[in-house]
Design a protein around this motif. Structure first.
Motif, short mmCIF file in Angstrom:
data_model
loop_
_atom_site.label_atom_id
_atom_site.label_comp_id
_atom_site.label_asym_id
_atom_site.label_seq_id
_atom_site.Cartn_x
_atom_site.Cartn_y
_atom_site.Cartn_z
N GLN A 1 0.84 -1.20 0.00
CA GLN A 1 0.00 0.00 0.00
C GLN A 1 0.88 1.25 0.00
OE1 GLN A 1 -3.01 -0.03 2.99
NE2 GLN A 1 -3.56 2.11 2.72
N ILE A 2 0.46 2.25 -0.78
CA ILE A 2 1.17 3.52 -0.86
C ILE A 2 0.42 4.55 -0.03
CG2 ILE A 2 2.04 5.33 -2.41
CD1 ILE A 2 1.85 3.16 -4.66
N THR A 3 1.13 5.23 0.83
CA THR A 3 0.50 6.24 1.68
C THR A 3 -0.01 7.41 0.84
OG1 THR A 3 1.93 5.63 3.51
CG2 THR A 3 0.81 7.75 3.66
N ILE A 4 -1.25 7.79 1.06
CA ILE A 4 -1.88 8.88 0.33
C ILE A 4 -2.03 10.10 1.24
CG2 ILE A 4 -3.95 9.61 -0.93
CD1 ILE A 4 -2.41 7.47 -2.41
N ASP A 5 -1.62 11.26 0.75
CA ASP A 5 -1.84 12.53 1.47
C ASP A 5 -3.29 12.95 1.20
OD1 ASP A 5 -2.05 15.20 2.27
OD2 ASP A 5 0.07 15.61 1.87
N SER A 6 -4.16 12.72 2.16
CA SER A 6 -5.59 12.89 1.95
C SER A 6 -5.94 14.32 1.56
CB SER A 6 -6.35 12.51 3.23
OG SER A 6 -6.10 11.18 3.57
N ASP A 7 -5.45 15.31 2.30
CA ASP A 7 -5.81 16.70 2.02
C ASP A 7 -5.35 17.10 0.62
OD1 ASP A 7 -6.94 16.93 4.50
OD2 ASP A 7 -5.12 17.75 5.44
N ASP A 8 -4.13 16.73 0.27
CA ASP A 8 -3.60 17.09 -1.05
C ASP A 8 -4.40 16.42 -2.16
OD1 ASP A 8 -1.40 18.25 -2.77
OD2 ASP A 8 -1.15 16.11 -3.24
N MET A 9 -4.74 15.17 -1.98
CA MET A 9 -5.48 14.47 -3.03
C MET A 9 -6.89 15.03 -3.19
SD MET A 9 -6.28 10.41 -3.64
CE MET A 9 -7.79 10.44 -2.70
N LEU A 10 -7.57 15.31 -2.09
CA LEU A 10 -8.92 15.85 -2.18
C LEU A 10 -8.92 17.22 -2.86
CD1 LEU A 10 -10.36 14.83 1.30
CD2 LEU A 10 -10.94 13.85 -0.93
N LYS A 11 -7.92 18.02 -2.57
CA LYS A 11 -7.80 19.34 -3.20
C LYS A 11 -7.64 19.19 -4.71
CE LYS A 11 -4.97 23.55 -3.10
NZ LYS A 11 -3.79 24.22 -2.47
N LYS A 12 -6.79 18.26 -5.12
CA LYS A 12 -6.56 18.05 -6.55
C LYS A 12 -7.80 17.44 -7.22
CE LYS A 12 -1.54 17.53 -6.14
NZ LYS A 12 -0.38 16.60 -6.18
N LEU A 13 -8.49 16.58 -6.50
CA LEU A 13 -9.72 16.01 -7.06
C LEU A 13 -10.78 17.08 -7.29
CD1 LEU A 13 -10.15 12.63 -5.10
CD2 LEU A 13 -9.79 12.90 -7.57
N ASN A 14 -10.91 18.03 -6.36
CA ASN A 14 -11.88 19.11 -6.54
C ASN A 14 -11.58 19.94 -7.77
OD1 ASN A 14 -13.48 18.51 -4.31
ND2 ASN A 14 -12.18 19.68 -2.90
N ALA A 15 -10.30 20.28 -7.96
CA ALA A 15 -9.92 21.06 -9.13
C ALA A 15 -10.18 20.28 -10.42
CB ALA A 15 -8.44 21.45 -9.03
N LEU A 16 -9.86 18.98 -10.40
CA LEU A 16 -10.08 18.13 -11.57
C LEU A 16 -11.57 18.01 -11.87
CD1 LEU A 16 -8.90 16.21 -13.71
CD2 LEU A 16 -9.00 14.38 -12.01
N HIS A 17 -12.38 17.90 -10.85
CA HIS A 17 -13.83 17.80 -11.03
C HIS A 17 -14.38 19.04 -11.72
CE1 HIS A 17 -18.12 17.86 -9.77
NE2 HIS A 17 -18.01 16.56 -9.99
N GLU A 18 -13.92 20.21 -11.31
CA GLU A 18 -14.38 21.47 -11.92
C GLU A 18 -14.01 21.53 -13.40
OE1 GLU A 18 -12.87 24.69 -9.65
OE2 GLU A 18 -14.03 24.21 -7.85
N ALA A 19 -12.77 21.14 -13.73
CA ALA A 19 -12.33 21.18 -15.13
C ALA A 19 -13.12 20.19 -15.98
CB ALA A 19 -10.84 20.87 -15.21
N ALA A 20 -13.37 18.99 -15.45
CA ALA A 20 -14.12 17.99 -16.20
C ALA A 20 -15.56 18.42 -16.42
CB ALA A 20 -14.06 16.65 -15.48
#
Length: 624
Positions: free
Chosen positions: A579-598
């Protein structure tokens, strides 16, 4: 040891008659023509008697009565002729010893006529037998090669021989011509009268020389790599190929069908180079039995097979969720036909992108096990509309995973792909993002066990190369391959689904399960073998055109990320990537930006932000 049966007795008596009649007729002919002085009747009797004894002895020693005459070839005729020559030579010596000296001219002509008669009888017997056995049969006799001169080969030969008298038996149209075996001690030996003429590497040449129509591979105990090589040799011919299954797959009890009827025509998956993967069915049964199981994308290639296999393990309820109603309807009807009311089956048309609809499904049915197979998977199409891949794959996965966690599902199993490893295309990058989401969920859940399964290309799935190649061959079009050196890992759909089920059963949360898929397969070789399986010659009957790599396509796929380790499991074919450790806050922030663009349908911005979310994504920009 020579055992005299009725067939051999008839053949032996035929030779005795030929030798006897040859001497009598030749002597009578000389008496009529007065070309030579005829032999006294006493001398002629001794000539014939001694030559019968010596010739029959030599014919026995040379195996003329252990070989079925209808399978005689040129070497057999030469052996019989040599036996007759030695027999007459021995007879001449014996006659001289007992002081009955034959006239040399008469004895030479006697030898030539008797030998010609013996050989001609064999030829006429063979032709007559073949004509009689073919009479009344609508199917042409198939000249057959058997690969493997062991016990299975012996059984196959027995079944063919036993079936020859039964016109209703399909094996009656098989004519065993020769055998091949890699055991050097078996070369040029005979099994039931059929000669081992060479080794497996010589199969293409032997098939051409001996005009072979059908090959039966009768080595049920061979290793997978050996079987793959043999099938490669066989597929280089124009012959129909049938394969006796592995020992573990054979039906060997008293009520089982004959070995020959269990031999099946070669399938493209036989060329994968390994045995089918074995799985812990008891563990899977304990995992599924009595559970409410939901399958997203349940009408697709993987999803529908998931539903089929889940149904075998007595689930409490099966819920099919799919946006495409035709596929969902097909699997629904298939299962209703097979299980009737004994299977509690719910089929729902819904998109994983619709959070509210999926939430209502979870609220009503409360699935305990969720298999997430819904995704856009076509690489070139996703390159043209990356925002749709992001909406469906990434945020569809996020929706279903979030709801599974909220409604406290026991297990959530996501289906990934080898294209998620160091992705060069949008589809692969979205699937890698899905893996990251599942690992993020695994790190932040108190109840649901989240797991990912990753495997390579699936034979016969929608959009895979095999259905495309088949359509091209059947329509007479050239077969198109992107690059002559492109290779891929392949597995069968049942294998892929069994991996998903066992992974779910053994999951503790956060793992990425990876299947040992054996040797990679060259797509060009796959295309060539498939063309040969249609009885055609690659590049001659069916052209192969190389079209160039498509946008985002790699020459080879990897199965593990560089940063992932590899752990073994109870199943030696299944491994776990750490398992690879995920930075939750960083990933959620990037997902929000990606969601807006999509959602804004901004393709360029979507790809840019996807690259930020997935650091290993190295996009190959498609040509305009």
């Amino acid at each position: 040891m020579f055992r005299l049966n009725s067939r051999k007795l008839v053949l032996l008596l035929a030779d005795v008659v030929i030798i006897t009649v040859s001497g009598i007729v030749l002597n009578y002919f000389f008496a009529l023509t007065e070309w030579f002085h005829v032999e006294a009747s006493g001398n002629l009797f001794y000539f014939i008697l001694i030559d019968i004894l010596t010739c029959e002895l030599m014919l026995l020693l040379f195996g003329s009565y252990t070989r079925l005459w209808r399978y005689f070839n040129i070497r057999d005729y030469l052996a019989s002729g040599f036996a007759m020559t030695l027999g007459f030579g021995m007879g001449f010596c014996v006659l001289n010893i007992i002081n009955i000296v034959p006239r040399k001219a008469f004895f030479l002509l006697y030898y030539l006529v008797a030998t010609a008669g013996v050989l001609l009888f064999r030829f006429a017997f063979k032709r007559t037998f073949l004509n009689l056995t073919r009479a009344g049969k609508t199917e042409a006799v198939q000249r057959t090669m058997i690969v493997g001169a062991g016990q299975a080969g012996r059984v196959i030969l027995n079944e063919i021989r036993n079936a020859e008298s039964d016109p209703k038996n399909p094996s009656g149209v098989l004519l065993p011509v020769c055998m091949v075996d890699d055991d050097p001690t078996k070369l040029h030996t005979r099994l039931k009268g059929v000669e081992v003429v060479g080794v497996c590497a010589e199969i293409p040449r032997i098939c051409t020389e001996r005009d072979i129509d059908t090959i039966i591979v009768a080595i049920p105990s061979c290793e997978e790599e050996e079987k793959r090589k043999i099938l490669d040799y066989c597929s280089a011919t124009k012959c129909t190929i049938k394969v006796v299954p592995y020992l573990s797959e054979l039906l060997l009890d008293d009520n089982a069908p004959q070995l020959l009827t269990q031999a099946k025509e070669i399938k493209i998956e036989d060329l994968l180079g390994r045995k089918p993967i074995e799985f812990d069915r008891e563990k899977i049964a304990a995992f599924i039995c009595g559970k409410v199981c939901m399958v997203t994308g349940g009408g697709g290639s993987i999803g529908s097979e998931l539903v089929r296999q889940i149904a075998k393990y007595a689930p409490k309820q099966v819920i099919i969720v799919d946006i495409y109603e035709n596929n969902a309807y097909d699997i629904q009807q298939e299962l209703r036909l097979e299980y009737g009311d004994s299977l509690d089956l719910v089929t729902l048309i819904a998109s994983v992108r619709d959070y509210n609809k999926i939430e209502s499904i979870f609220r009503q049915y409360r699935p305990q096990v969720v298999f997430h197979a819904a995704a856009h998977k076509h690489v070139p199409l996703m390159e043209t509309v990356p925002e749709e891949a992001v909406k469906n794959n990434i945020f569809g996965t996020f929706n279903v995973a979030t709801l599974a966690e909220y409604y406290k599902a026991d297990k959530f199993v996501m289906i990934s792909t080898d294209k998620a490893v160091n992705p060069t295309n949008v589809m692969g990058a979205t699937k890698r993002a899905c893996e990251m989401i599942i690992q993020y969920k695994a790190q932040n859940t108190d109840h649901t066990e989240f797991v990912t399964t990753r495997f390579g290309n699936v034979l016969g799935s929608n959009g895979s190369v095999i259905p495309l190649f088949r359509r091209q061959i059947e329509s007479g079009a050239p077969v198109t391959v992107t690059h002559p050196d492109i290779i891929r890992y392949f597995m069968t759909i049942p294998e892929a689904v069994s991996l998903v089920l066992e992974a779910g059963a053994m999951a503790k949360g956060g793992e990425i399960f990876v299947l040992d898929m054996g040797a990679p397969v060259k797509i060009t070789t796959l295309a060539e073998n498939l063309i040969r399986m249609y009885g055609k010659v690659p590049y001659k009957d069916v052209p192969i055109v190389f079209t160039g790599l498509r946008p985002g396509e790699k020459l080879f796929e990897e199965l593990l990320m560089d940063e992932e380790g590899l752990q073994s499991t109870a199943n030696k074919k299944i491994f776990i990537g750490n398992q690879i450790t995920i930075d939750s806050d960083d990933m959620l922030k990037k997902l929000n930006a990606l969601h807006e663009a999509a959602e804004a349908n901004d393709s360029e911005k979507t790809v840019e932000l996807l690259s930020t979310l997935v650091p290993t994504f190295h996009h190959q920009v498609p040509e305009k």
